[in-house]
Design an enzyme around this catalytic site. Structure first.
Site, PDB file in Angstrom:
ATOM      1  N   CYS A  30      44.878  52.810  47.590  1.00 38.82           N
ATOM      2  CA  CYS A  30      45.003  51.615  46.747  1.00 38.82           C
ATOM      3  C   CYS A  30      45.122  52.010  45.278  1.00 38.82           C
ATOM      4  O   CYS A  30      44.123  52.400  44.656  1.00 38.82           O
ATOM      5  CB  CYS A  30      43.782  50.717  46.966  1.00 38.82           C
ATOM      6  SG  CYS A  30      43.736  49.290  45.869  1.00 38.82           S
ATOM      7  N   CYS A  50      43.139  49.771  42.843  1.00 38.68           N
ATOM      8  CA  CYS A  50      41.695  50.037  42.839  1.00 38.68           C
ATOM      9  C   CYS A  50      41.374  51.334  42.081  1.00 38.68           C
ATOM     10  O   CYS A  50      40.380  51.407  41.368  1.00 38.68           O
ATOM     11  CB  CYS A  50      41.158  50.194  44.266  1.00 38.68           C
ATOM     12  SG  CYS A  50      41.785  49.012  45.444  1.00 38.68           S
ATOM     13  N   ASP A  51      42.185  52.373  42.237  1.00 41.09           N
ATOM     14  CA  ASP A  51      41.765  53.720  41.819  1.00 41.09           C
ATOM     15  C   ASP A  51      42.609  54.371  40.727  1.00 41.09           C
ATOM     16  O   ASP A  51      42.277  55.474  40.285  1.00 41.09           O
ATOM     17  CB  ASP A  51      41.760  54.649  43.049  1.00 41.09           C
ATOM     18  CG  ASP A  51      40.741  54.191  44.081  1.00 41.09           C
ATOM     19  OD1 ASP A  51      39.702  53.625  43.679  1.00 41.09           O
ATOM     20  OD2 ASP A  51      40.975  54.389  45.284  1.00 41.09           O
TER      21      ASP A  51
END
Ligand code: NAP
Length: 306
Positions: free
Chosen positions: A134, A137-138
């Site tokens: 993701c 997300c990261d």
């Protein structure tokens, strides 16, 4: 055991749209979600192909509005995993991970898909230590770092473009010599100066000590292996249906996607499927939401005939 008219498994666009429609039809509705309300769309940065969405809408903002609409219409949302669905004489029983079971007249399966793993050495060991599925997300953890993106589909290329806002260099590694992604998405990625491509390479392993430091690749034509030094690996190798627990009660295709008719009816009476988990030619938020509305409509017809 709690009783409802409709139990919806999964709170992505399909499940939330279904909940909006069943609740507006005054059917007592519960949506059961085990991970994050909103589903996979919340991991998408900018959504520019959902008709009517404001310019710059994020997956999260669209999903949040869907959740609000479903709850405003009267749907309940419960955080739990569905363990099984069983037909009883007086309805369908969904066993939940929280110990409480749900009895309903109809069940709509809208459990979506999960990320497909590469299955190479190092992938599991380095998850959260350089391996991610993701970018939204990261990506922030990879500012000014070099990362590899695995996959040649729309997701891989769109996420690579997003990663380019953070990372200094992105190498897209694809297992064939032709991309699967659409022309417009491919063009956008190939025009980004931070992005380069390694085509026709298989990933053999993900390496490092405490964190990822390289990946080993093998060229499919020459068989020559090489090591690419990277700080992170983002894997976008497609999706697999979250349908394991339904395999014994509804028909699925060879990949595990649930087969429905055009009214979203599965092979089991009272059980419907909607969105990415069903066998369908297009998996997008708009098709998932449309499936949810149709499943809700068909469920309502079934319930009114009982
Ligand atoms: P996808 O289209 O299935 O692409 C998966 C990619 O991963 C493919 O390039 C595939 O290679 C590769 N792959 C699969 N298994 C692999 C393995 N074991 N090792 C290495 N590579 C592997 O999945 P997706 O990109 O997540 O897209 C899913 C759906 O959502 C598609 O319909 C897509 O169009 C749609 N989508 C649309 C947008 C948009 O903005 N329009 C954005 C995201 C997603 P091969 O090509 O060789 O099979």
């Amino acid at each position: 055991m709690k009783e409802y008219d409709v139990a919806i498994l999964g709170a992505g666009p399909a499940g939330l749209a279904a909940a909006l429609y069943t609740s507006r039809s005054l059917l007592k509705t519960i949506v059961i979600e085990h991970e994050a309300v909103g589903g996979l769309i919340i991991t998408t940065d900018i959504v520019d192909n959902y008709p009517g969405a404001e310019v710059g809408s994020t997956g999260y903002s669209i999903a949040e509005r869907m959740r609000e609409q479903a709850q405003e219409a009267g749907a309940e949302i419960a955080m739990a995993s569905a363990k099984s669905v069983q037909a009883l004489e007086n309805g369908l029983m969904t066993a939940l991970s929280i110990g409480e079971d749900i009895l309903s007249k109809a069940v709509i399966i809208a459990t979506g898909t999960k990320h497909r793993m590469l299955g190479v050495p190092g992938e599991t060991d380095f998850r959260g230590k350089g391996v991610s599925y993701c970018a939204t997300c990261d990506a922030g953890f990879f500012k000014n770092k070099k990362v590899a993106v695995i996959g040649g589909g729309d997701t891989a290329l769109k996420e690579a473009v997003y990663l380019a806002k953070f990372a200094s260099e992105i190498v897209i590694v694809h297992r064939r010599d032709a991309l699967r992604a659409s022309v417009s998405v491919s063009k956008h990625a190939s025009q980004n100066p931070k992005i380069s491509f390694m085509m026709d390479y298989a990933v053999k392993s993900i390496n490092g000590d405490s964190r990822v430091s390289s990946i080993t690749l093998e060229h499919n034509q020459t068989g020559i292996a090489e090591e690419l030094a990277v700080d992170g690996v983002f894997i976008f190798a497609g999706q697999q249906p979250n349908s394991d627990i339904f395999q014994d009660i509804v028909d699925t295709d060879e990949s595990g996607y649930i087969i429905t008719d055009e009214k979203m009816q599965t092979s089991a009476s009272g059980i419907f499927a909607a969105g990415d988990v069903r066998a369908t030619p297009l998996r997008q938020a708009i098709t998932a939401a449309a499936d949810g509305a149709i499943a809700a409509y068909t469920a309502e017809q079934l319930i009114s005939d009982i």
